[in-house]
Design an enzyme around this catalytic site. Structure first.
Site, PDB file in Angstrom:
ATOM      1  N   GLU A  33     -10.925  -1.062 -13.530  1.00  0.00           N
ATOM      2  CA  GLU A  33     -10.021  -0.812 -12.399  1.00  0.00           C
ATOM      3  C   GLU A  33      -9.226   0.460 -12.613  1.00  0.00           C
ATOM      4  OE1 GLU A  33     -10.673  -2.083  -9.429  1.00  0.00           O
ATOM      5  OE2 GLU A  33     -10.335  -4.092 -10.198  1.00  0.00           O
ATOM      6  N   LEU A 124     -10.645  -6.101  -0.612  1.00  0.00           N
ATOM      7  CA  LEU A 124     -12.078  -6.395  -0.771  1.00  0.00           C
ATOM      8  C   LEU A 124     -12.920  -5.301  -0.136  1.00  0.00           C
ATOM      9  CD1 LEU A 124     -11.983 -10.216   0.023  1.00  0.00           C
ATOM     10  CD2 LEU A 124     -12.083  -9.130  -2.230  1.00  0.00           C
ATOM     11  N   SER A 125     -12.265  -4.168   0.153  1.00  0.00           N
ATOM     12  CA  SER A 125     -12.987  -2.982   0.583  1.00  0.00           C
ATOM     13  C   SER A 125     -13.552  -3.053   1.997  1.00  0.00           C
ATOM     14  CB  SER A 125     -14.154  -2.761  -0.376  1.00  0.00           C
ATOM     15  OG  SER A 125     -13.980  -1.620  -1.040  1.00  0.00           O
ATOM     16  N   SER A 126     -12.770  -3.583   2.923  1.00  0.00           N
ATOM     17  CA  SER A 126     -13.251  -3.609   4.305  1.00  0.00           C
ATOM     18  C   SER A 126     -13.386  -2.183   4.833  1.00  0.00           C
ATOM     19  CB  SER A 126     -12.307  -4.414   5.187  1.00  0.00           C
ATOM     20  OG  SER A 126     -10.996  -3.907   5.101  1.00  0.00           O
ATOM     21  N   ASP A 171     -16.040   1.919  -4.233  1.00  0.00           N
ATOM     22  CA  ASP A 171     -16.210   0.996  -3.111  1.00  0.00           C
ATOM     23  C   ASP A 171     -17.365   1.404  -2.210  1.00  0.00           C
ATOM     24  OD1 ASP A 171     -13.971  -0.060  -4.223  1.00  0.00           O
ATOM     25  OD2 ASP A 171     -12.602   0.619  -2.652  1.00  0.00           O
TER      26      ASP A 171
HETATM   27  C1  GLA Z   1      -9.528   1.067  -4.514  1.00  0.00           C
HETATM   28  C2  GLA Z   1     -10.260   2.396  -4.417  1.00  0.00           C
HETATM   29  C3  GLA Z   1     -11.312   2.527  -5.512  1.00  0.00           C
HETATM   30  C4  GLA Z   1     -10.732   2.215  -6.894  1.00  0.00           C
HETATM   31  C5  GLA Z   1      -9.928   0.918  -6.871  1.00  0.00           C
HETATM   32  C6  GLA Z   1      -9.188   0.690  -8.156  1.00  0.00           C
HETATM   33  O1  GLA Z   1     -10.402   0.017  -4.235  1.00  0.00           O
HETATM   34  O2  GLA Z   1     -10.873   2.544  -3.163  1.00  0.00           O
HETATM   35  O3  GLA Z   1     -11.868   3.820  -5.476  1.00  0.00           O
HETATM   36  O4  GLA Z   1      -9.960   3.276  -7.376  1.00  0.00           O
HETATM   37  O5  GLA Z   1      -8.979   0.904  -5.810  1.00  0.00           O
HETATM   38  O6  GLA Z   1     -10.085   0.486  -9.194  1.00  0.00           O
END
Ligand code: GLA
Length: 386
Positions: A33, A124-126, A171
């Site tokens: 992370e 969760l990267s929406s 992501d």
């Molecule tokens: C977000 C960012 C990623 C990454 C994470 C932390 O999800 O979009 O690029 O830096 O935080 O690991």
């Protein structure tokens, strides 16, 4: 997602039929992370929750997009796109058209519909899933022939330079590349990657997501601040004759402890220790040693809480509860932090108990009601012609 319902809705809104349906997943990050923009190692996996994008070409330059989850429509010309901050979801979509034009790909007008089941702003990267579903759909619709890694990089560029979030590549990368029951080890410096099978069933394990439903107002600026702090830390290492993060070891920076700014020292220690943990996690997964993996998850959380300072009480609760609960092998925050989600690696027959008990605990503490649910590790972006 019921695709025929989406097609019907598209026809209702636009009085035309869509030519394709494209979709891209959200993700959990197992470990690694705040290491992607520090050109270190990450180990994300795509999940079964996705954003869908249905599209059909128009005869003019107009882009019309219906966001089904919000019941809102936007329209703009596909040429000379300028920023407007009117709607949050709009910015991500415009960013994709902007980045395409900037890189000499010229889509014409389209009718498009977006919708999805990834909780928004939950870590969760929406947003990456939205970007990737749109760029992948446009790539097929207009036959650009964009290679997968370039697609991830273009989506990242849109987010960095149009949306203003200085995220790394993780992501967008996993949303493009993800595979069922596979985590991806990505070296963010060389961009080499390796598929790491997740044989969770061998030990009857499940990844639970714990969505704290908390989002700190300042998360974007805090994220960007971490990014500049860690690059200041790396510059300091280099000026002291130590290689950057990729060549340094924890022992090397230990010697700088007294003279280095305390905050920068902690930021550097997190990056170095987290990179080491990713490598150990890969070893653990290779051996199906989930106990070892779980310990690394706990350690990662401690480092994110104490050295990188991106946790919050709600996510610390997940960590603390995970440490005590028999049947939970590891738990940690996942993604950027500052609220958002965490993950817990739990024995499948204990997931209900885990969920009930942590919900009660959160309530006792007076926290916002979290959402806890199991995730399947699923495939990356895909597009089908209708
Ligand atoms: C977000 C960012 C990623 C990454 C994470 C932390 O999800 O979009 O690029 O830096 O935080 O690991």
């Amino acid at each position: 997602m019921d695709e025929s319902r989406l097609i019907k809705k598209f026809e209702e809104v636009f009085h035309s039929t869509p030519e394709l349906i494209s979709s891209a997943p959200g993700r959990i990050n197992i470990i690694g992370e705040h290491t992607d923009y520090n050109l270190g190692y990450v180990l994300p996996a795509a999940i079964h929750m996705r954003i869908y994008f249905l599209a059909g070409r128009r005869d003019d330059d107009l882009i019309r997009i219906w966001a089904d989850d919000f019941g809102e429509e936007i329209s703009f010309s596909s040429r000379n796109i300028t920023t407007s901050w009117a709607h949050h979801w709009e910015t991500y979509i415009k960013g994709i058209f902007w980045v395409l034009e900037r890189n000499k790909f010229f889509p014409g007008g389209i009718n498009g519909l977006v919708c999805g089941d990834i909780p928004i702003g939950s870590g969760l990267s929406s947003s990456a899933a939205l970007e990737v579903s749109v760029i992948n759909g446009l790539d097929m619709l207009f036959q650009f022939g964009i290679a997968p890694m370039q697609m991830a990089k273009l989506a990242q560029q849109a987010e960095n330079d149009f949306v203003g979030m200085k995220c790394g590549l993780m992501d967008q990368f996993i949303s493009v590349f993800g595979k069922e029951n596979i985590a991806f080890f990505l070296d963010c410096l060389s961009l080499d990657f390796k598929q790491i099978p997740l044989r969770l069933h061998r030990d009857d394990l499940t990844f639970l997501v714990y969505d704290s439903c908390v989002k700190r107002e300042l998360s974007r600026s805090e994220y960007n601040r971490r990014r500049s702090e860690s690059s200041a830390a790396e510059r300091y290492l280099k000026s002291s004759g130590i290689p950057g993060f990729r060549g340094a070891t924890q022992d090397m920076i230990q010697g700088l402890r007294e003279q280095m700014d305390k905050l920068l020292y902690r930021r550097a220690r997190h990056v170095l220790s987290e990179n080491e943990r990713v490598q150990l996690a890969i070893q653990a997964l290779h051996n199906d040693d989930f106990l070892a993996l779980g310990q690394l998850l706990f350690q990662s959380h401690e480092s994110l809480r104490d050295d990188y300072e991106v946790s919050c009480p709600e996510l610390d609760l997940l960590y603390e509860f995970g440490m005590e609960f028999s049947g939970c092998l590891g738990s940690r925050l996942t993604g950027a932090g500052f609220g958002g989600s965490g993950i817990a690696l739990v024995k499948t027959n204990k997931t209900d108990l885990f969920t009930r008990e942590i919900l009660d605990l959160a309530q006792e503490k007076g926290y916002r009601k979290p959402r806890v649910f199991p995730v399947r590790i699923d495939k990356g972006a895909k597009t089908s012609i209708l």
